[in-house]
Scaffold this motif. Sequence first.
Motif, PDB file in Angstrom:
ATOM      1  N   GLY A 149      71.603 -34.574  85.175  1.00 32.48           N
ATOM      2  CA  GLY A 149      71.582 -35.041  83.795  1.00 32.48           C
ATOM      3  C   GLY A 149      72.250 -34.100  82.820  1.00 32.48           C
ATOM      4  N   THR A 150      73.291 -33.411  83.247  1.00 33.25           N
ATOM      5  CA  THR A 150      73.961 -32.431  82.382  1.00 33.25           C
ATOM      6  C   THR A 150      75.413 -32.811  82.086  1.00 33.25           C
ATOM      7  OG1 THR A 150      74.445 -31.138  84.378  1.00 33.25           O
ATOM      8  CG2 THR A 150      72.518 -30.491  83.097  1.00 33.25           C
ATOM      9  N   VAL A 151      75.754 -34.096  82.236  1.00 30.08           N
ATOM     10  CA  VAL A 151      77.120 -34.527  81.945  1.00 30.08           C
ATOM     11  C   VAL A 151      77.479 -34.238  80.492  1.00 30.08           C
ATOM     12  CG1 VAL A 151      78.648 -36.530  81.827  1.00 30.08           C
ATOM     13  CG2 VAL A 151      77.077 -36.288  83.740  1.00 30.08           C
ATOM     14  N   HIS A 152      76.498 -34.389  79.593  1.00 29.53           N
ATOM     15  CA  HIS A 152      76.767 -34.220  78.165  1.00 29.53           C
ATOM     16  C   HIS A 152      77.195 -32.797  77.815  1.00 29.53           C
ATOM     17  CE1 HIS A 152      72.958 -32.023  77.222  1.00 29.53           C
ATOM     18  NE2 HIS A 152      72.586 -32.592  78.351  1.00 29.53           N
ATOM     19  N   LEU A 153      76.935 -31.838  78.694  1.00 33.87           N
ATOM     20  CA  LEU A 153      77.316 -30.457  78.417  1.00 33.87           C
ATOM     21  C   LEU A 153      78.787 -30.189  78.730  1.00 33.87           C
ATOM     22  CD1 LEU A 153      74.199 -28.517  79.729  1.00 33.87           C
ATOM     23  CD2 LEU A 153      74.805 -29.039  77.373  1.00 33.87           C
ATOM     24  N   LEU A 154      79.378 -30.980  79.616  1.00 37.38           N
ATOM     25  CA  LEU A 154      80.781 -30.783  79.963  1.00 37.38           C
ATOM     26  C   LEU A 154      81.691 -31.740  79.206  1.00 37.38           C
ATOM     27  CD1 LEU A 154      82.154 -28.816  82.017  1.00 37.38           C
ATOM     28  CD2 LEU A 154      79.694 -28.894  82.131  1.00 37.38           C
ATOM     29  N   VAL A 155      81.189 -32.929  78.860  1.00 37.80           N
ATOM     30  CA  VAL A 155      81.943 -33.852  78.022  1.00 37.80           C
ATOM     31  C   VAL A 155      81.519 -33.579  76.589  1.00 37.80           C
ATOM     32  CG1 VAL A 155      82.429 -36.251  77.495  1.00 37.80           C
ATOM     33  CG2 VAL A 155      82.006 -35.563  79.855  1.00 37.80           C
ATOM     34  N   ILE A 156      82.464 -33.174  75.760  1.00 34.77           N
ATOM     35  CA  ILE A 156      82.144 -32.631  74.439  1.00 34.77           C
ATOM     36  C   ILE A 156      81.249 -33.600  73.674  1.00 34.77           C
ATOM     37  CG2 ILE A 156      83.108 -31.941  72.230  1.00 34.77           C
ATOM     38  CD1 ILE A 156      85.531 -30.948  73.710  1.00 34.77           C
ATOM     39  N   SER A 157      80.129 -33.094  73.186  1.00 34.88           N
ATOM     40  CA  SER A 157      79.152 -33.904  72.468  1.00 34.88           C
ATOM     41  C   SER A 157      78.927 -33.317  71.080  1.00 34.88           C
ATOM     42  CB  SER A 157      77.828 -33.942  73.235  1.00 34.88           C
ATOM     43  OG  SER A 157      77.271 -32.644  73.308  1.00 34.88           O
ATOM     44  N   GLY A 158      78.062 -33.999  70.327  1.00 36.89           N
ATOM     45  CA  GLY A 158      77.740 -33.534  68.990  1.00 36.89           C
ATOM     46  C   GLY A 158      77.078 -32.170  68.981  1.00 36.89           C
ATOM     47  N   GLN A 159      76.412 -31.847  70.076  1.00 40.63           N
ATOM     48  CA  GLN A 159      75.758 -30.540  70.163  1.00 40.63           C
ATOM     49  C   GLN A 159      76.777 -29.411  70.042  1.00 40.63           C
ATOM     50  OE1 GLN A 159      73.005 -29.933  73.502  1.00 40.63           O
ATOM     51  NE2 GLN A 159      74.114 -28.076  73.952  1.00 40.63           N
ATOM     52  N   HIS A 160      77.921 -29.564  70.698  1.00 37.99           N
ATOM     53  CA  HIS A 160      78.953 -28.538  70.631  1.00 37.99           C
ATOM     54  C   HIS A 160      79.543 -28.443  69.219  1.00 37.99           C
ATOM     55  CE1 HIS A 160      79.511 -29.623  75.115  1.00 37.99           C
ATOM     56  NE2 HIS A 160      78.624 -28.670  74.981  1.00 37.99           N
ATOM     57  N   ILE A 161      79.768 -29.593  68.589  1.00 38.16           N
ATOM     58  CA  ILE A 161      80.328 -29.602  67.238  1.00 38.16           C
ATOM     59  C   ILE A 161      79.376 -28.916  66.266  1.00 38.16           C
ATOM     60  CG2 ILE A 161      81.154 -31.061  65.361  1.00 38.16           C
ATOM     61  CD1 ILE A 161      82.953 -31.175  67.782  1.00 38.16           C
ATOM     62  N   GLY A 162      78.098 -29.292  66.311  1.00 39.82           N
ATOM     63  CA  GLY A 162      77.114 -28.691  65.421  1.00 39.82           C
ATOM     64  C   GLY A 162      76.939 -27.208  65.654  1.00 39.82           C
TER      65      GLY A 162
END
Length: 418
Positions: free
Chosen positions: A218-231
């Motif tokens: 369940g960690t796909v969102h960490l490699l595909v740029i998400s809002g977490q990285h932007i914030g």
Amino acid sequence: MKTGMFALALGLLALRFLPALPPAAGVLAMCVLALMLLPFRSHPLAFFLLGLSWACISAQWALDDRLQPALDGQTRWVEGRVTGLPQQTSTGVRFELTDGRSPKARLPKRIRVAWHGGPPVRSGERWRLAVTLKRPSGVLNFHGFDHEAWLLAQRIGATGSVKDGERLAPARNAWRDAVRQRLMAVDAQGREAGLAALVLGDGSGLAAEDWRVLQDTGTVHLLVISGQHIGLLAGLIYGLVTLLARYGCWPPAWPWLPWACGLAFAAALGYGLLAGFGVPVQRACVMVGLVLLWRLRFRHLGAWWPLLLAFNGVLILEPLASLQPGFWLSFAAVAVLVLAFGGRLGPWSAWQAWTRPQWLIAIGLFPLLLVLGLPISLSAPLANLFAVPWISLVVLPLALLGTVLVAVPFVGEGLLWL
């Protein structure tokens, strides 16, 4: 105003559940009725009709831009420019052509093609290709991946297989592809494709085993740029300016607060452009902008108002975004966090603030993942408990700093290696 914005969101979302688009006369009638109702107290209905009308018009434009049935299966010479980031595969390359032209045939604005055994293709190049064209299609398996809906959401009007081709012009304005090539050329201990995914949102270079691990945990969102990285990036820039101002290292002639907000938003937009400005990135940039505006103006906007504005902003720019699972997961995750953090009485302990969001998101997104037919990972809360702070606070800052300084001998490449 909030009622009107909520009605607008419902109207834009209604497109997702229509079995077929209404006729042009029906859309025109909705637009006229909405304009007539706007001056009166029944404005929520007007906003709903405006949202639905715009969504239907945009969807009709996408459907009208698909390949003509008469050209389906034909092989034509097509001239166009490569856009986006071409995906190198084990058998060849996949890429998109825009502004394709062919003699005596009207082609869609965007065509996605595969070239098996073809030469390297770079973004921004202009090619003349012999392509066997196909209309967008997909299988009808229940809970399977809807390839036709995905192509429609991307506004891709045709697919094709390249038989032969020649390069007409070299790459131009292809800075994202240039950054990717530079990242793939550094020594990152065999994880160059992971760096490209983290910095550019390009996961095409990841192996099938990597995707399987990311999905299982369940960690796909960490490699595909998400809002977490932007914030996170915006917060780091804001915090850096604040720190410099607090210790007297910021120029006194420059008001630190407007500069902190402006530089943080510029960093968010820059990272968004680097990532291709997908739906999660759009949502994050809008919300970061609203939060910084609140900070600059010292006004409390609440949590749901920025989320609703971001929701409408994304759908107005691209009404077909509601066809993508990432749209629903992105906003649903933020809504779960707003509910979790917004309604608590008293502060949480450090342990609670670290552990609870992962379990709440896992529980909150479970029904949505089930409805969308996406894989559900039971180990995701535990994996994200360690992966989120590690990626966010250690790996991502080093990757971005290394990318910015990659032209500096030894410094950039050293950071990327680390």
